[in-house]
Design a protein around this motif. Sequence first.
Motif, short mmCIF file in Angstrom:
data_model
loop_
_atom_site.label_atom_id
_atom_site.label_comp_id
_atom_site.label_asym_id
_atom_site.label_seq_id
_atom_site.Cartn_x
_atom_site.Cartn_y
_atom_site.Cartn_z
N ASP A 92 0.84 -1.20 0.00
CA ASP A 92 0.00 0.00 0.00
C ASP A 92 0.87 1.25 0.00
N GLY A 93 0.23 2.41 0.04
CA GLY A 93 0.96 3.68 -0.08
C GLY A 93 1.97 3.92 1.01
N LEU A 94 1.64 3.53 2.25
CA LEU A 94 2.59 3.73 3.34
C LEU A 94 3.83 2.88 3.14
N ILE A 95 3.65 1.61 2.78
CA ILE A 95 4.81 0.74 2.60
C ILE A 95 5.64 1.20 1.41
N ASP A 96 4.98 1.61 0.33
CA ASP A 96 5.72 2.15 -0.82
C ASP A 96 6.57 3.34 -0.39
N HIS A 97 6.01 4.18 0.45
CA HIS A 97 6.76 5.35 0.94
C HIS A 97 7.94 4.91 1.79
N LEU A 98 7.71 3.97 2.71
CA LEU A 98 8.79 3.52 3.59
C LEU A 98 9.96 2.95 2.79
N ASP A 176 5.82 13.19 7.12
CA ASP A 176 5.77 12.91 5.68
C ASP A 176 5.15 11.53 5.41
N ALA A 177 5.50 10.54 6.23
CA ALA A 177 4.99 9.19 6.02
C ALA A 177 3.48 9.12 6.26
N ILE A 178 3.02 9.79 7.30
CA ILE A 178 1.58 9.82 7.57
C ILE A 178 0.85 10.55 6.45
N THR A 179 1.46 11.61 5.94
CA THR A 179 0.87 12.32 4.81
C THR A 179 0.78 11.42 3.59
N ALA A 180 1.79 10.59 3.37
CA ALA A 180 1.77 9.65 2.24
C ALA A 180 0.63 8.65 2.39
N ALA A 181 0.44 8.14 3.60
CA ALA A 181 -0.67 7.21 3.85
C ALA A 181 -2.01 7.89 3.61
N TYR A 182 -2.11 9.12 4.07
CA TYR A 182 -3.37 9.86 3.88
C TYR A 182 -3.61 10.16 2.41
N ASP A 183 -2.57 10.53 1.69
CA ASP A 183 -2.73 10.85 0.27
C ASP A 183 -3.27 9.65 -0.51
N GLU A 184 -2.76 8.44 -0.19
CA GLU A 184 -3.28 7.25 -0.86
C GLU A 184 -4.73 7.02 -0.49
N TYR A 185 -5.05 7.18 0.77
CA TYR A 185 -6.43 7.03 1.25
C TYR A 185 -7.36 7.99 0.51
N ALA A 186 -6.96 9.27 0.45
CA ALA A 186 -7.80 10.28 -0.21
C ALA A 186 -7.95 9.99 -1.70
N ALA A 187 -6.86 9.57 -2.34
CA ALA A 187 -6.92 9.27 -3.78
C ALA A 187 -7.82 8.07 -4.05
N ALA A 188 -7.74 7.05 -3.19
CA ALA A 188 -8.59 5.86 -3.37
C ALA A 188 -10.06 6.23 -3.26
N LEU A 189 -10.40 7.05 -2.29
CA LEU A 189 -11.79 7.46 -2.13
C LEU A 189 -12.24 8.34 -3.28
N ALA A 190 -11.37 9.26 -3.70
CA ALA A 190 -11.73 10.15 -4.80
C ALA A 190 -12.02 9.36 -6.08
#
Length: 200
Positions: A92-98, A176-190
């Motif tokens: 997922d987005g968080l792991i990709d970021h890490l 930054d990592a939490i923002t990355a997780a949120y960005d994926e979440y927001a994009a998935a919902l959008a």
Amino acid sequence: MDAGAAIDAVRDRTETERNRLGSDKALVAATDATLETEAVLAAAATRESGLAAVLNGWVDESDGPVAARFETAAAAAAERADRIGAAAGADDGLIDHLERVDGTAERVGAGLVAAPLVADRFYLQVVSFFVNEADEQRADTFREIRRTASALDDGEAALGQLSESERETAAAAATDAITAAYDEYAAALAAMGLDPKPVC
């Protein structure tokens, strides 16, 4: 800024994102709206397996006490993945970021502070899902998984091994990592036509 203050700073900076990551839309985003047991288990297994792999990869690239904390956290994530017992999917987005984070302080912040803070919100909704499914056994299992996944002991101890300026770097990386997780979440919902912001 001591270790506790660094963690508090991350919490303060990411309060909105973390609250939304813990909303009732969390599993909609994580499962692509497939709100079924197997999809929820796969989403959880994906997070834990991915986290274990990333943290293990950092062990040999870090020194002493910090490496030990990465190793401990990796083992705990692998154990949680085993308890979940589902096949992991694509990261997922968080792991990709890490996987792209470099530098000891940055990795402490992203892997040992941000990941538990995100896990706390994610597993809140996993527990709720199984409560709603009247599956108390799995709900209890995920209460325990949430408790260990959201623990900040390793993060606080690793932060304690860093200098004050490094702790500030770690806090920025966690944000930054939490923002990355949120960005994926927001994009998935959008992509599903849903608004990540709460409806008042």
